[in-house]
Design a protein around this motif. Structure first.
Motif, short mmCIF file in Angstrom:
data_model
loop_
_atom_site.label_atom_id
_atom_site.label_comp_id
_atom_site.label_asym_id
_atom_site.label_seq_id
_atom_site.Cartn_x
_atom_site.Cartn_y
_atom_site.Cartn_z
N TYR A 34 0.84 -1.20 0.00
CA TYR A 34 0.00 0.00 0.00
C TYR A 34 0.87 1.25 0.00
O TYR A 34 0.61 2.20 -0.73
CB TYR A 34 -0.92 -0.01 1.23
CG TYR A 34 -1.90 1.13 1.26
CD1 TYR A 34 -3.10 1.06 0.58
CD2 TYR A 34 -1.62 2.30 1.98
CE1 TYR A 34 -4.00 2.10 0.61
CE2 TYR A 34 -2.51 3.34 2.01
CZ TYR A 34 -3.70 3.24 1.32
OH TYR A 34 -4.58 4.29 1.34
N VAL A 35 1.92 1.24 0.82
CA VAL A 35 2.81 2.39 0.89
C VAL A 35 3.52 2.58 -0.44
O VAL A 35 3.68 3.70 -0.93
CB VAL A 35 3.82 2.23 2.05
CG1 VAL A 35 4.82 3.35 2.06
CG2 VAL A 35 3.10 2.13 3.37
N GLY A 36 3.93 1.48 -1.07
CA GLY A 36 4.59 1.57 -2.37
C GLY A 36 3.69 2.13 -3.45
O GLY A 36 4.11 2.94 -4.28
N VAL A 37 2.43 1.68 -3.45
CA VAL A 37 1.47 2.20 -4.44
C VAL A 37 1.20 3.67 -4.20
O VAL A 37 1.14 4.48 -5.14
CB VAL A 37 0.16 1.37 -4.40
CG1 VAL A 37 -0.94 2.01 -5.23
CG2 VAL A 37 0.43 -0.05 -4.86
N MET A 38 1.06 4.05 -2.93
CA MET A 38 0.81 5.45 -2.58
C MET A 38 1.95 6.34 -3.06
O MET A 38 1.74 7.36 -3.72
CB MET A 38 0.64 5.56 -1.06
CG MET A 38 0.49 6.95 -0.52
SD MET A 38 0.42 6.95 1.28
CE MET A 38 2.09 6.50 1.71
N LEU A 39 3.18 5.95 -2.72
CA LEU A 39 4.33 6.73 -3.16
C LEU A 39 4.51 6.68 -4.67
O LEU A 39 4.95 7.65 -5.29
CB LEU A 39 5.60 6.23 -2.45
CG LEU A 39 5.65 6.47 -0.95
CD1 LEU A 39 6.89 5.81 -0.35
CD2 LEU A 39 5.63 7.94 -0.63
N GLY A 40 4.15 5.53 -5.26
CA GLY A 40 4.23 5.40 -6.72
C GLY A 40 3.31 6.38 -7.44
O GLY A 40 3.70 6.98 -8.46
N PHE A 41 2.09 6.55 -6.94
CA PHE A 41 1.18 7.52 -7.55
C PHE A 41 1.74 8.94 -7.47
O PHE A 41 1.70 9.69 -8.44
CB PHE A 41 -0.20 7.49 -6.87
CG PHE A 41 -1.15 6.50 -7.46
CD1 PHE A 41 -1.55 6.58 -8.77
CD2 PHE A 41 -1.68 5.48 -6.68
CE1 PHE A 41 -2.44 5.68 -9.32
CE2 PHE A 41 -2.57 4.56 -7.20
CZ PHE A 41 -2.94 4.66 -8.52
N MET A 42 2.27 9.29 -6.31
CA MET A 42 2.80 10.64 -6.16
C MET A 42 4.02 10.87 -7.06
O MET A 42 4.14 11.91 -7.70
CB MET A 42 3.15 10.91 -4.69
CG MET A 42 1.92 11.06 -3.81
SD MET A 42 2.28 11.61 -2.15
CE MET A 42 2.64 10.07 -1.35
N LEU A 43 4.92 9.90 -7.11
CA LEU A 43 6.10 10.04 -7.96
C LEU A 43 5.75 10.00 -9.44
O LEU A 43 6.34 10.75 -10.24
CB LEU A 43 7.12 8.95 -7.62
CG LEU A 43 7.85 9.12 -6.30
CD1 LEU A 43 8.74 7.92 -6.03
CD2 LEU A 43 8.66 10.40 -6.30
N LEU A 44 4.80 9.16 -9.83
CA LEU A 44 4.39 9.11 -11.22
C LEU A 44 3.77 10.43 -11.66
O LEU A 44 4.02 10.91 -12.78
CB LEU A 44 3.39 7.96 -11.43
CG LEU A 44 2.93 7.72 -12.86
CD1 LEU A 44 4.10 7.34 -13.74
CD2 LEU A 44 1.86 6.65 -12.88
N GLY A 45 2.97 11.04 -10.80
CA GLY A 45 2.41 12.35 -11.13
C GLY A 45 3.48 13.41 -11.27
O GLY A 45 3.44 14.25 -12.19
N LEU A 46 4.47 13.38 -10.39
CA LEU A 46 5.58 14.33 -10.49
C LEU A 46 6.38 14.12 -11.76
O LEU A 46 6.71 15.08 -12.47
CB LEU A 46 6.47 14.21 -9.26
CG LEU A 46 7.69 15.13 -9.21
CD1 LEU A 46 7.25 16.58 -9.13
CD2 LEU A 46 8.58 14.76 -8.05
N VAL A 47 6.68 12.86 -12.07
CA VAL A 47 7.43 12.56 -13.30
C VAL A 47 6.63 12.97 -14.53
O VAL A 47 7.18 13.51 -15.50
CB VAL A 47 7.80 11.06 -13.33
CG1 VAL A 47 8.31 10.64 -14.69
CG2 VAL A 47 8.83 10.75 -12.27
N TRP A 48 5.32 12.75 -14.49
CA TRP A 48 4.46 13.13 -15.62
C TRP A 48 4.56 14.63 -15.88
O TRP A 48 4.69 15.06 -17.03
CB TRP A 48 3.01 12.73 -15.33
CG TRP A 48 2.09 12.91 -16.49
CD1 TRP A 48 1.57 14.07 -16.97
CD2 TRP A 48 1.58 11.88 -17.34
NE1 TRP A 48 0.76 13.84 -18.05
CE2 TRP A 48 0.75 12.50 -18.29
CE3 TRP A 48 1.74 10.50 -17.36
CZ2 TRP A 48 0.09 11.77 -19.28
CZ3 TRP A 48 1.07 9.79 -18.34
CH2 TRP A 48 0.26 10.42 -19.28
#
Length: 94
Positions: A34-48
């Motif tokens: 869950y923590v990985g998915v949460m951080l993944g969404f935030m990082l993916l949005g930043l990278v986008w």
């Protein structure tokens, strides 16, 4: 002068509590997934958003989302939506 009578007060006892199965079960920590998915969404949005600024005019699907400068740029909506999803997930994180 006569003394007044002292009244005895009854001791307060709280009513018995009924424990439900859900209230008796303590919530444990969140899963590392869950923590990985949460951080993944935030990082993916930043990278986008960063890729949109740096090379958005050279990537086909980003141009299709409005990166050509002629209309509304939906790349901002996608990037910020991913970040907001990650931030909303932090409210359930334990």
């Amino acid at each position: 002068m006569p003394k007044s009578k002292v009244r005895k007060k009854t001791v307060y006892t709280p009513p018995p509590r009924k424990q439900t199965a859900q209230a008796a079960r303590a919530a444990g920590p969140s899963s590392p997934i869950y923590v990985g998915v949460m951080l993944g969404f935030m990082l993916l949005g930043l990278v986008w958003l960063v890729v949109n600024y740096l090379a958005g005019d050279k990537i086909g699907f980003m141009i299709a989302l409005g990166g050509d400068g002629t209309g509304f740029n939906y790349n901002f909506v996608v990037g910020f939506a991913l970040i907001i999803i990650g931030l909303l997930m932090t409210m359930k994180w334990r």
